[in-house]
Design an enzyme around this catalytic site. Structure first.
Site, PDB file in Angstrom:
ATOM      1  N   LYS A  11      68.863 -59.853   8.082  1.00  0.00           N
ATOM      2  CA  LYS A  11      68.502 -60.794   7.016  1.00  0.00           C
ATOM      3  C   LYS A  11      69.385 -62.049   7.037  1.00  0.00           C
ATOM      4  O   LYS A  11      70.440 -62.078   7.694  1.00  0.00           O
ATOM      5  CB  LYS A  11      68.599 -60.071   5.675  1.00  0.00           C
ATOM      6  CG  LYS A  11      67.621 -58.890   5.546  1.00  0.00           C
ATOM      7  CD  LYS A  11      67.696 -58.263   4.150  1.00  0.00           C
ATOM      8  CE  LYS A  11      66.705 -57.112   4.014  1.00  0.00           C
ATOM      9  NZ  LYS A  11      66.691 -56.575   2.619  1.00  0.00           N
ATOM     10  N   TYR A  51      56.740 -58.774   1.232  1.00  0.00           N
ATOM     11  CA  TYR A  51      57.303 -58.005   0.107  1.00  0.00           C
ATOM     12  C   TYR A  51      56.322 -57.859  -1.052  1.00  0.00           C
ATOM     13  O   TYR A  51      56.746 -57.615  -2.191  1.00  0.00           O
ATOM     14  CB  TYR A  51      58.601 -58.654  -0.361  1.00  0.00           C
ATOM     15  CG  TYR A  51      59.777 -58.398   0.564  1.00  0.00           C
ATOM     16  CD1 TYR A  51      60.327 -57.107   0.670  1.00  0.00           C
ATOM     17  CD2 TYR A  51      60.344 -59.404   1.323  1.00  0.00           C
ATOM     18  CE1 TYR A  51      61.410 -56.856   1.515  1.00  0.00           C
ATOM     19  CE2 TYR A  51      61.426 -59.162   2.171  1.00  0.00           C
ATOM     20  CZ  TYR A  51      61.948 -57.882   2.255  1.00  0.00           C
ATOM     21  OH  TYR A  51      63.020 -57.635   3.087  1.00  0.00           O
ATOM     22  N   ASN A 114      71.536 -57.597   1.466  1.00  0.00           N
ATOM     23  CA  ASN A 114      72.006 -56.335   2.046  1.00  0.00           C
ATOM     24  C   ASN A 114      71.832 -56.240   3.567  1.00  0.00           C
ATOM     25  O   ASN A 114      71.660 -55.156   4.104  1.00  0.00           O
ATOM     26  CB  ASN A 114      71.396 -55.148   1.302  1.00  0.00           C
ATOM     27  CG  ASN A 114      69.885 -55.145   1.360  1.00  0.00           C
ATOM     28  OD1 ASN A 114      69.287 -55.985   2.003  1.00  0.00           O
ATOM     29  ND2 ASN A 114      69.277 -54.175   0.703  1.00  0.00           N
ATOM     30  N   HIS A 117      66.869 -54.953   6.993  1.00  0.00           N
ATOM     31  CA  HIS A 117      65.686 -54.241   6.503  1.00  0.00           C
ATOM     32  C   HIS A 117      65.416 -53.071   7.437  1.00  0.00           C
ATOM     33  O   HIS A 117      65.637 -53.176   8.642  1.00  0.00           O
ATOM     34  CB  HIS A 117      64.477 -55.187   6.522  1.00  0.00           C
ATOM     35  CG  HIS A 117      63.167 -54.487   6.284  1.00  0.00           C
ATOM     36  ND1 HIS A 117      62.730 -54.166   5.025  1.00  0.00           N
ATOM     37  CD2 HIS A 117      62.224 -54.021   7.153  1.00  0.00           C
ATOM     38  CE1 HIS A 117      61.563 -53.529   5.125  1.00  0.00           C
ATOM     39  NE2 HIS A 117      61.229 -53.440   6.403  1.00  0.00           N
ATOM     40  N   GLU A 128      54.386 -53.579   9.334  1.00  0.00           N
ATOM     41  CA  GLU A 128      55.415 -54.625   9.377  1.00  0.00           C
ATOM     42  C   GLU A 128      55.614 -55.154  10.798  1.00  0.00           C
ATOM     43  O   GLU A 128      55.798 -56.361  11.001  1.00  0.00           O
ATOM     44  CB  GLU A 128      56.721 -54.072   8.808  1.00  0.00           C
ATOM     45  CG  GLU A 128      56.620 -53.792   7.310  1.00  0.00           C
ATOM     46  CD  GLU A 128      57.784 -52.985   6.739  1.00  0.00           C
ATOM     47  OE1 GLU A 128      57.744 -52.702   5.534  1.00  0.00           O
ATOM     48  OE2 GLU A 128      58.721 -52.639   7.495  1.00  0.00           O
TER      49      GLU A 128
HETATM   50  P1  GDP Z   1      65.122 -51.003   0.885  1.00  0.00           P
HETATM   51  O1  GDP Z   1      63.922 -50.195   1.336  1.00  0.00           O
HETATM   52  O2  GDP Z   1      66.411 -50.235   0.965  1.00  0.00           O
HETATM   53  O3  GDP Z   1      65.225 -52.347   1.585  1.00  0.00           O
HETATM   54  O4  GDP Z   1      64.946 -51.300  -0.667  1.00  0.00           O
HETATM   55  P2  GDP Z   1      63.672 -51.692  -1.570  1.00  0.00           P
HETATM   56  O5  GDP Z   1      62.384 -51.489  -0.818  1.00  0.00           O
HETATM   57  O6  GDP Z   1      63.846 -51.005  -2.879  1.00  0.00           O
HETATM   58  O7  GDP Z   1      63.878 -53.243  -1.838  1.00  0.00           O
HETATM   59  C1  GDP Z   1      63.545 -54.225  -0.878  1.00  0.00           C
HETATM   60  C2  GDP Z   1      64.619 -55.285  -0.865  1.00  0.00           C
HETATM   61  O8  GDP Z   1      64.598 -55.965  -2.126  1.00  0.00           O
HETATM   62  C3  GDP Z   1      66.050 -54.780  -0.741  1.00  0.00           C
HETATM   63  O9  GDP Z   1      66.412 -54.491   0.586  1.00  0.00           O
HETATM   64  C4  GDP Z   1      66.839 -55.924  -1.328  1.00  0.00           C
HETATM   65  O10 GDP Z   1      66.985 -57.008  -0.397  1.00  0.00           O
HETATM   66  C5  GDP Z   1      65.917 -56.377  -2.464  1.00  0.00           C
HETATM   67  N1  GDP Z   1      66.294 -55.759  -3.731  1.00  0.00           N
HETATM   68  C6  GDP Z   1      66.133 -54.457  -4.119  1.00  0.00           C
HETATM   69  N2  GDP Z   1      66.621 -54.246  -5.355  1.00  0.00           N
HETATM   70  C7  GDP Z   1      67.106 -55.451  -5.766  1.00  0.00           C
HETATM   71  C8  GDP Z   1      67.740 -55.905  -6.967  1.00  0.00           C
HETATM   72  O11 GDP Z   1      67.959 -55.144  -7.923  1.00  0.00           O
HETATM   73  N3  GDP Z   1      68.094 -57.227  -7.021  1.00  0.00           N
HETATM   74  C9  GDP Z   1      67.860 -58.084  -5.995  1.00  0.00           C
HETATM   75  N4  GDP Z   1      68.216 -59.375  -6.106  1.00  0.00           N
HETATM   76  N5  GDP Z   1      67.243 -57.702  -4.845  1.00  0.00           N
HETATM   77  C10 GDP Z   1      66.891 -56.412  -4.732  1.00  0.00           C
END
Ligand code: GDP
Length: 139
Positions: A11, A51, A114, A117, A128
């Site tokens: 990222k 997303y 973070n 992905h 994807e």
């Molecule tokens: P992943 O599968 O571990 O990537 O997590 P998710 O599918 O739940 O979320 C997708 C992405 O959205 C995450 O990797 C983060 O970059 C972002 N994200 C998730 N939760 C949060 C949050 O609470 N705040 C913010 N700003 N971004 C978030």
């Protein structure tokens, strides 16, 4: 046991912080073979589509803004049990909760920014990967 391919992005935060090489090293050292890879930047429309599952979440706007602010590295990775093994390698979404030695523990700065992905299912890995690569870009 899942299938043998997953999709990843390094990222914008990790690219800005100079971690492309270190992250690719962790990925290949863990036994993943890179079968497609590009250095690219998502448009707002790309990020909103990628997303889309999160569009009702409060952080959606922030996520799109973050994912479009600079270049990323996208890749398709091959290994037995790819989806689950890669999720284990990157660690929890929130780096504060990620296990020691995981990519997010080492390189992520927050739950939003973070570093990497990783697809969460074989079905999403295929969707994807096809979103980012044409057939002739995958080896
Ligand atoms: P992943 O599968 O571990 O990537 O997590 P998710 O599918 O739940 O979320 C997708 C992405 O959205 C995450 O990797 C983060 O970059 C972002 N994200 C998730 N939760 C949060 C949050 O609470 N705040 C913010 N700003 N971004 C978030």
């Amino acid at each position: 046991m899942t299938g043998n391919r997953t999709f990843t992005m390094i990222k914008p935060d990790a690219v800005e912080n100079g971690h492309i090489g270190a992250i690719l090293e962790k990925i290949t050292a863990a036994g993943f073979k890179i079968v497609a890879m590009k250095y690219t930047q998502l448009s707002k429309r790309d990020a909103e589509e990628f997303y889309a599952v999160h569009k009702e979440r409060p952080f959606f706007g922030e996520l799109v803004q973050f994912m479009t602010r600079g270049p990323i590295v996208s890749a398709i990775l091959e290994k037995d049990n790819a989806v689950d093994d890669f999720r284990a390698l990157i660690g929890a979404t929130n780096p504060d909760e990620a296990a020691e030695g995981t990519i997010r523990k080492l390189f992520a700065t927050s739950i939003g920014e973070n570093a990497v992905h990783g697809s969460d299912s074989d079905e999403n890995a295929a969707i994807e990967g096809a979103f980012h690569f044409s057939g002739r870009e995958v080896f």
